[in-house]
Design a protein around this motif. Structure first.
Motif, PDB file in Angstrom:
ATOM      1  N   HIS A  38     -14.570   9.144  33.897  1.00 44.40           N
ATOM      2  CA  HIS A  38     -15.070  10.115  32.908  1.00 44.40           C
ATOM      3  C   HIS A  38     -16.030  11.075  33.618  1.00 44.40           C
ATOM      4  N   ASP A  39     -15.768  12.382  33.495  1.00 47.13           N
ATOM      5  CA  ASP A  39     -16.670  13.389  34.067  1.00 47.13           C
ATOM      6  C   ASP A  39     -17.866  13.578  33.156  1.00 47.13           C
ATOM      7  N   PRO A  40     -19.078  13.200  33.575  1.00 43.16           N
ATOM      8  CA  PRO A  40     -20.237  13.538  32.744  1.00 43.16           C
ATOM      9  C   PRO A  40     -20.397  15.063  32.729  1.00 43.16           C
ATOM     10  N   CYS A  41     -20.703  15.616  31.545  1.00 40.54           N
ATOM     11  CA  CYS A  41     -20.857  17.081  31.448  1.00 40.54           C
ATOM     12  C   CYS A  41     -21.918  17.575  32.421  1.00 40.54           C
ATOM     13  N   HIS A  42     -23.005  16.781  32.537  1.00 41.00           N
ATOM     14  CA  HIS A  42     -24.112  17.237  33.378  1.00 41.00           C
ATOM     15  C   HIS A  42     -23.855  17.003  34.854  1.00 41.00           C
ATOM     16  N   LEU A  43     -22.718  16.416  35.172  1.00 44.52           N
ATOM     17  CA  LEU A  43     -22.324  16.335  36.582  1.00 44.52           C
ATOM     18  C   LEU A  43     -21.263  17.394  36.884  1.00 44.52           C
ATOM     19  N   LYS A  44     -20.229  17.468  36.029  1.00 44.82           N
ATOM     20  CA  LYS A  44     -19.159  18.429  36.335  1.00 44.82           C
ATOM     21  C   LYS A  44     -19.600  19.871  36.092  1.00 44.82           C
ATOM     22  N   ARG A  45     -20.060  20.138  34.882  1.00 48.26           N
ATOM     23  CA  ARG A  45     -20.353  21.541  34.571  1.00 48.26           C
ATOM     24  C   ARG A  45     -21.763  21.970  34.962  1.00 48.26           C
ATOM     25  N   ALA A  46     -22.741  21.044  34.898  1.00 48.23           N
ATOM     26  CA  ALA A  46     -24.113  21.463  35.237  1.00 48.23           C
ATOM     27  C   ALA A  46     -24.390  21.359  36.733  1.00 48.23           C
ATOM     28  N   GLN A  47     -23.578  20.563  37.463  1.00 46.93           N
ATOM     29  CA  GLN A  47     -23.811  20.449  38.908  1.00 46.93           C
ATOM     30  C   GLN A  47     -22.584  20.829  39.736  1.00 46.93           C
ATOM     31  N   GLY A  48     -21.470  21.057  39.088  1.00 48.55           N
ATOM     32  CA  GLY A  48     -20.251  21.428  39.824  1.00 48.55           C
ATOM     33  C   GLY A  48     -19.687  20.288  40.651  1.00 48.55           C
ATOM     34  N   VAL A  49     -19.990  19.032  40.275  1.00 50.40           N
ATOM     35  CA  VAL A  49     -19.502  17.888  41.062  1.00 50.40           C
ATOM     36  C   VAL A  49     -18.414  17.159  40.273  1.00 50.40           C
ATOM     37  N   TRP A  50     -17.192  17.246  40.735  1.00 51.86           N
ATOM     38  CA  TRP A  50     -16.099  16.518  40.087  1.00 51.86           C
ATOM     39  C   TRP A  50     -15.045  16.057  41.094  1.00 51.86           C
ATOM     40  N   LYS A  51     -15.027  16.717  42.269  1.00 48.67           N
ATOM     41  CA  LYS A  51     -14.035  16.295  43.273  1.00 48.67           C
ATOM     42  C   LYS A  51     -14.477  15.010  43.971  1.00 48.67           C
ATOM     43  N   GLU A  52     -15.781  14.895  44.245  1.00 44.55           N
ATOM     44  CA  GLU A  52     -16.291  13.778  45.044  1.00 44.55           C
ATOM     45  C   GLU A  52     -15.989  12.419  44.422  1.00 44.55           C
ATOM     46  N   PRO A  53     -16.256  12.221  43.111  1.00 48.59           N
ATOM     47  CA  PRO A  53     -15.946  10.891  42.548  1.00 48.59           C
ATOM     48  C   PRO A  53     -14.476  10.534  42.724  1.00 48.59           C
ATOM     49  N   ARG A  54     -13.608  11.529  42.576  1.00 42.94           N
ATOM     50  CA  ARG A  54     -12.170  11.264  42.698  1.00 42.94           C
ATOM     51  C   ARG A  54     -11.795  10.956  44.151  1.00 42.94           C
ATOM     52  N   ARG A  55     -12.415  11.674  45.087  1.00 42.89           N
ATOM     53  CA  ARG A  55     -12.130  11.396  46.504  1.00 42.89           C
ATOM     54  C   ARG A  55     -12.490   9.954  46.843  1.00 42.89           C
ATOM     55  N   ILE A  56     -13.624   9.501  46.305  1.00 43.73           N
ATOM     56  CA  ILE A  56     -14.058   8.125  46.590  1.00 43.73           C
ATOM     57  C   ILE A  56     -13.071   7.129  45.999  1.00 43.73           C
ATOM     58  N   LEU A  57     -12.748   7.320  44.729  1.00 42.77           N
ATOM     59  CA  LEU A  57     -11.867   6.346  44.073  1.00 42.77           C
ATOM     60  C   LEU A  57     -10.495   6.292  44.753  1.00 42.77           C
ATOM     61  N   LYS A  58     -10.019   7.453  45.208  1.00 36.02           N
ATOM     62  CA  LYS A  58      -8.696   7.472  45.848  1.00 36.02           C
ATOM     63  C   LYS A  58      -8.738   6.831  47.235  1.00 36.02           C
ATOM     64  N   ALA A  59      -9.943   6.706  47.813  1.00 40.92           N
ATOM     65  CA  ALA A  59     -10.052   6.149  49.171  1.00 40.92           C
ATOM     66  C   ALA A  59     -10.187   4.624  49.180  1.00 40.92           C
TER      67      ALA A  59
END
Ligand code: SF4
Ligand code: SF4
Ligand code: FES
Length: 497
Positions: free
Chosen positions: A386-407
């Protein structure tokens, strides 16, 4: 399909039209709609006027997201689905009834301005200028997850935008409905789709809330209790006999990189095991994790509910903790803390706040290169994020969590239908309007149920609580941990040989 055409699928309440439109250089969606009307379906109904992103009349849903047709460029070979705007009654085909929302605006303006003279504040004038750039396209209304969950709670971002305008101009003649003002999760979804880039949560919602607090007419009682508690105790939640800081303040791990851990209230008092996971990561990956005991609540719930005076006090107290730790980087594993430290602290503390702040997933990917490490989960799990709003939209961070999980070996990562749809926990909604927070979290739990996953992970303790309760209400056998815990499990010695 040939590459020099654009395939347009128009889905309206009454019909579905599929058309191939010859591509022309510089073409936008509005041109394609006009071609369909002129060459294929002469009775297709839609609106436009300026063709220049000025009048707001051509807004439609484009592949599920609201956008101006005249400001949506096309490429040869595109396949695009167009629908009428959501949350507004459809008149015919793509034409919607704007008055459904704009009648709220008319009731608001113009209010009586009783002072014959009022000196203009330059900062207020700047905010007003931004708010006044609204073209009333209603893209924000179509995107708002609160309206999706329960129509009528929040009449829409553009109405909140107008309220802010009036609150700045009108002084104490301004009397908004409190349910309207506090029924917004500050999720930034409206801002993301706004063609005029208006910062609705920051410049509109928080402005109105701050004005009501200044006049003693806000916030809601539960927000006020949280505000008082945070200022008196340094934490926005009550102490229940367990504190991460009591056990772990000091330094952990060794290495050249000095990282200050800003724990946030929930990790300190409710979820110490999440903080322990970060301690294990520091020891395993070799960096110095400094945990200063003097840190307090970041002030996020206070900033978001208009209690700026109280939040600023906390920011100054935290300044001492940052100075004491003097780290290379500050890490958070709460989206709300991270967004506050990155976006509000520089504004409040100015140059005194000189540290780089990273979400734990940014630190793991960019500084610690964790995706190059042998990561192996003990067992096999199917995971969604789940993308927290304050991480994806307020900080622009959404690729990193996915990169970790895929690794991580042993983790099968799957996306839910709308991973970045707000869960309802933010903006003081969970504390002030719990029913609404529940309703919004239930929508996400439904998406999780469809996937049949073992784990729903995120990087925000507030989302985590809200989602865990929703998952439990559905009786799903799904664990809801912070992503930091997944990484700590995957870094254990079994994975590193
Ligand atoms: S705030 Fe932005 S998205 Fe909303 S109506 Fe105004 S211009 Fe459109
Ligand atoms: S911030 Fe989110 S909840 Fe608030 S008005 Fe905008 S879209 Fe709606
Ligand atoms: S036609 Fe005016 S905004 Fe698109």
């Amino acid at each position: 399909m040939s590459d020099d055409v654009v395939k347009v699928r128009i889905v309206t309440p009454d019909r579905e039209i599929e058309a191939e439109v010859p591509y022309q250089d510089g073409m936008v969606l509005l041109d394609a709609l006009r071609y369909v009307r002129e060459e294929i379906e002469p009775d297709l109904t839609f609106m436009y006027s300026c063709r220049n992103a000025q009048c707001g009349t051509c807004a439609v849903m484009v592949d599920g997201k609201p956008a101006l047709a005249c400001d949506t460029p096309l490429k040869p070979g595109d396949e695009i689905t167009v629908e009428p705007l959501k949350h507004v009654p459809v008149v015919e085909d793509l034409m919607v009834d704007w008055t459904y929302v704009t009648e709220h605006l008319r009731r608001l303006a113009p209010v009586a301005h009783l002072d014959w003279f009022r000196r203009r504040d330059p900062e207020e004038a700047e905010v007003l200028h931004e708010l006044r750039s609204c073209i009333e396209c209603l893209c924000c209304v179509a995107a708002c997850p609160v309206i999706s969950a329960r129509e009528g709670v929040n009449p829409g971002p553009t109405v909140l935008r107008k309220l802010a305008e009036e609150s700045i101009k009108a002084g104490d003649t301004f009397t908004p409905d409190r349910g309207t003002v506090y029924g917004c999760t500050c999720c930034h979804t409206c801002e993301e789709v706004c063609p005029k880039d208006i910062e609705i949560p920051g410049k509109a919602v928080e402005t109105v809330r701050a004005r009501l607090r200044e006049e003693g007419r806000g916030p809601l009682d539960p927000h006020d209790e949280v505000g008082k508690l945070a200022v008196e105790t340094g934490r926005s939640v009550t102490y229940e006999g367990e504190s991460f800081l009591e056990r772990y303040s000091g330094t952990h791990g060794e290495g050249d990189l000095r990282v200050m851990f800003f724990t946030g209230c929930l990790v300190d008092y409710r979820l110490p095991h999440v903080g322990e996971a970060l301690v294990r990561i520091a020891e395993e990956l070799g960096f110095e994790l400094v945990v200063p005991e003097s840190q307090v609540c970041c002030g996020s719930p206070l900033f978001r509910t208009g209690q700026r005076d109280r939040a600023e006090k906390l920011a100054f107290r935290n300044l001492e903790a940052f100075n004491e730790a003097d780290p290379d980087v500050v890490v958070t594993l709460c989206a709300g803390c991270g967004a506050t430290l990155k976006n509000d602290y520089p504004e409040v503390l100015g140059e005194r706040f000189e540290w780089e702040v990273m979400d734990v997933t940014e630190l793991l990917v960019h500084e610690l290169k964790v995706t190059e490490e042998p990561l192996e989960y003990p067992g096999e799990i199917k995971v969604t994020y789940h993308d927290p709003c304050h991480l994806k939209r307020a900080q622009g961070v959404w690729k990193e969590p996915r990169r970790i999980l895929k690794a991580v070996r042993g983790v099968e990562f799957v996306e839910m239908k709308e991973p970045d749809r707000c869960c309802g926990a933010g903006g003081g909604v969970r504390s002030g309007m719990r029913d609404l927070a529940r309703l919004m979290a239930d929508v996400k739990a439904g998406m999780v149920e469809e996937l049949g996953v073992d784990v729903l992970t995120t990087v925000c303790p507030f989302c985590e609580y809200n989602l865990r309760e929703a998952v439990d209400r559905r009786d799903l056998d799904v664990e809801v941990p912070n992503l930091t815990e997944i990484v700590a499990r995957a870094l254990q010695p079994h994975a590193r040989g």
